[in-house]
Design an enzyme around this catalytic site. Structure first.
Site, mmCIF file in Angstrom:
data_model
loop_
_atom_site.group_PDB
_atom_site.id
_atom_site.type_symbol
_atom_site.label_atom_id
_atom_site.label_comp_id
_atom_site.label_asym_id
_atom_site.label_seq_id
_atom_site.Cartn_x
_atom_site.Cartn_y
_atom_site.Cartn_z
ATOM 1 N N GLU A 22 101.201 71.927 -19.404
ATOM 2 C CA GLU A 22 100.566 73.366 -20.308
ATOM 3 C C GLU A 22 100.761 74.478 -18.636
ATOM 4 O OE1 GLU A 22 101.347 74.263 -23.953
ATOM 5 O OE2 GLU A 22 101.566 72.200 -23.713
ATOM 6 N N GLU A 53 96.135 50.486 -13.339
ATOM 7 C CA GLU A 53 95.544 51.312 -12.791
ATOM 8 C C GLU A 53 94.357 50.617 -11.464
ATOM 9 O OE1 GLU A 53 92.242 50.024 -16.005
ATOM 10 O OE2 GLU A 53 93.980 50.651 -16.719
#
Length: 337
Positions: A22, A53
């Site tokens: 964005e 992870e």
């Protein structure tokens, strides 16, 4: 020029990637200036990549792949505050002299120890253990350039079998002393649903039934653990000692419990027991979040002497929770609204 690099796993990583994306249309930045790294690569944006992870080495490798320099800023995002992928990346970033920061939703988070600028916003227990993403996304608010204010929210659907309503309640900067959505926003959702269902001609019996499944916590103070346990078992309530790491003797006396006797809670909920130790030493329990009265009963029952600074709920304590001290020790408590 330096770059801003977000890195995280799962939902935390996805939010970092989204924010980076964005920045280009919103602020006119070059695509390379703000980047998002997610454990498991871009495939993990839509499909969970199991095990990624848990690799600290992978975090380091991903930063090497984008040629991280000492001019860059690395922001590790982990709602739980302990993701190895993020820690591995932060350690490498620190090693080469890059600036490091973190965002987590638990106090004293592990990743905070690996960053120059840690940010911690506590959101409280989740309805699903370990799923800190459930409330973390709506809990954080920046005020005067700092994290510290909260937004408490709760969303519910009803009836579950054939949803007719979805209600989202948001409480901006609650002033009730707690910011947990389940405490301050959930009762509002329940009230809205009851009125709305009746207006639509739908029997809100499911809500009433859930209320009927609640039980009242019995008076168990000054009873032995064995006696208290029998009463709690009869109410279908679980229980544990506030100092879980210390073995509990059946004849130890219950000084207090949380939630307090007389409160109504759902069957199957867990009650925390504060126990009196008959020896010369006691273990200081975690008093954070308690009122002045609650803290006094708990500590005095253990033979400790509380002193208070400020008003409101307990925000800090010294000595720290888990510390073994002699009976009669003074415990200093800091309170704030």
């Amino acid at each position: 020029n330096g770059r801003l690099i977000y890195m995280g796993a799962g939902t935390s990583g996805r939010l970092g990637v989204l924010d980076a994306a964005e920045c280009v249309p919103t602020f006119g930045t070059e695509p390379e200036m703000v980047q998002g790294l997610i454990a498991g690569g871009m495939k993990a944006m839509t499909v969970a990549v199991e095990g990624a992870e848990d690799s600290a080495e992978l975090g380091k490798e991903d930063l090497i792949a984008i040629q991280l320099t000492d001019k860059d800023v690395v922001v590790g995002i982990a709602a739980s505050g302990r993701t190895p992928y993020v820690i591995g990346g932060l350690d490498y970033a620190n090693e080469i002299g890059a600036t490091t920061a973190t965002v987590s939703c638990n106090l004293n988070a592990e990743i905070s120890k690996h960053a120059t600028y840690p940010i911690e916003v506590e959101v409280g227990p989740e309805i699903l253990t370990g799923s800190t993403r459930l409330k973390s996304g709506t809990a954080q608010k920046v005020v005067d350039g700092k994290y510290g204010a909260y937004i408490g929210s709760f969303v519910g659907i009803v009836p579950v079998e054939d949803p007719q309503l979805i209600v989202l309640t948001i409480v901006d900067q609650p002033r009730a002393g707690v910011a947990y959505g389940g405490t301050i926003a959930a009762p509002v959702v329940k009230s809205i649903m009851e009125y709305s269902l009746r207006y639509l001609g739908i029997n809100p019996g499911g809500i009433d039934a859930a209320e009927n499944q609640k039980v009242t916590i019995p008076e168990i103070r000054n009873l032995s653990v064995e006696q208290a346990g029998k009463l709690l078992d009869e109410k279908n309530l679980r229980y544990r000692s506030a100092t879980a790491s210390i073995p509990v003797e059946p004849q130890q006396i219950v000084v207090n419990c949380f939630p307090a006797p007389g409160e109504k809670i759902a069957q199957g909920s867990e009650i925390i027991l504060y126990l009196k130790n008959e020896g010369e030493e006691v273990v200081i329990p975690d008093i954070k979040g308690k009122t002045l009265d609650e803290a006094s009963v708990i500590l005095e029952g253990l033979g400790l002497k509380p002193t208070f600074n400020g008003v409101g709920l307990v925000k800090g304590q010294s000595p720290a929770a888990g510390t073994k001290v002699k009976i009669g020790t003074i415990v200093s408590l800091d309170l704030a609204e």
